[in-house]
Write a protein that holds these residues in place. Structure first.
Motif, PDB file in Angstrom:
ATOM      1  N   LYS A  79      42.219  52.280  28.127  1.00  0.00           N
ATOM      2  CA  LYS A  79      43.276  51.269  28.123  1.00  0.00           C
ATOM      3  C   LYS A  79      43.528  50.594  29.463  1.00  0.00           C
ATOM      4  N   TRP A  97      46.455  47.224  33.372  1.00  0.00           N
ATOM      5  CA  TRP A  97      46.166  47.384  31.946  1.00  0.00           C
ATOM      6  C   TRP A  97      44.917  46.593  31.586  1.00  0.00           C
ATOM      7  N   GLY A  98      44.150  47.105  30.658  1.00  0.00           N
ATOM      8  CA  GLY A  98      42.900  46.468  30.253  1.00  0.00           C
ATOM      9  C   GLY A  98      43.066  45.035  29.783  1.00  0.00           C
ATOM     10  N   ASN A  99      44.202  44.729  29.125  1.00  0.00           N
ATOM     11  CA  ASN A  99      44.378  43.358  28.635  1.00  0.00           C
ATOM     12  C   ASN A  99      44.760  42.385  29.747  1.00  0.00           C
ATOM     13  N   ALA A 100      44.909  42.867  30.991  1.00  0.00           N
ATOM     14  CA  ALA A 100      45.158  41.987  32.137  1.00  0.00           C
ATOM     15  C   ALA A 100      43.846  41.554  32.787  1.00  0.00           C
ATOM     16  N   GLU A 102      39.799  40.029  32.422  1.00  0.00           N
ATOM     17  CA  GLU A 102      38.858  39.219  31.651  1.00  0.00           C
ATOM     18  C   GLU A 102      37.497  39.264  32.360  1.00  0.00           C
TER      19      GLU A 102
END
Length: 111
Positions: A79, A97-100, A102
């Protein structure tokens, strides 16, 4: 006069980002996920050797100031991502966090 070539444009982008990072760093320390958030004891951790480190664009926070930076991913959990980036002669490392994060297309240039 025309547009600068790709090499010169990349240099200007790098200098601009360095200035932005230095300015943001004056708003407070670089924030990183806590040990509790990472749950390293309960999650697998991957550490990437240099040749497997990937270029990324990531959101980081200096105090209350957020900024998007060009970085490399040096470690990860399912994550979160451990990233590293530079501004001038300073090296910064943090967990986000991984969703931060790209992934950057490698065709966009070498790191």
């Amino acid at each position: 006069m025309g547009n600068p070539g790709p090499s010169l444009a990349a240099h200007y982008d790098l200098r601009s980002q360095e200035k932005s990072i230095i300015a943001a760093s004056k708003h407070g320390p670089l924030q990183s996920l806590t040990d509790r958030e990472l749950a390293i004891a309960d999650q697998p951790l991957t550490v990437y050797p240099y040749r497997l480190q990937r270029r990324v664009r990531a959101w980081v926070r200096f105090g209350p100031e957020s900024i998007r930076v060009d970085a490399v991913i040096v470690r990860s959990t399912p994550k979160a991502a451990g990233i590293e980036f530079r501004a001038g002669d300073q090296r910064f490392r943090c967990w986000v966090w991984g969703n931060a994060v790209e992934l950057v297309d490698e065709a966009d240039g070498a790191r």
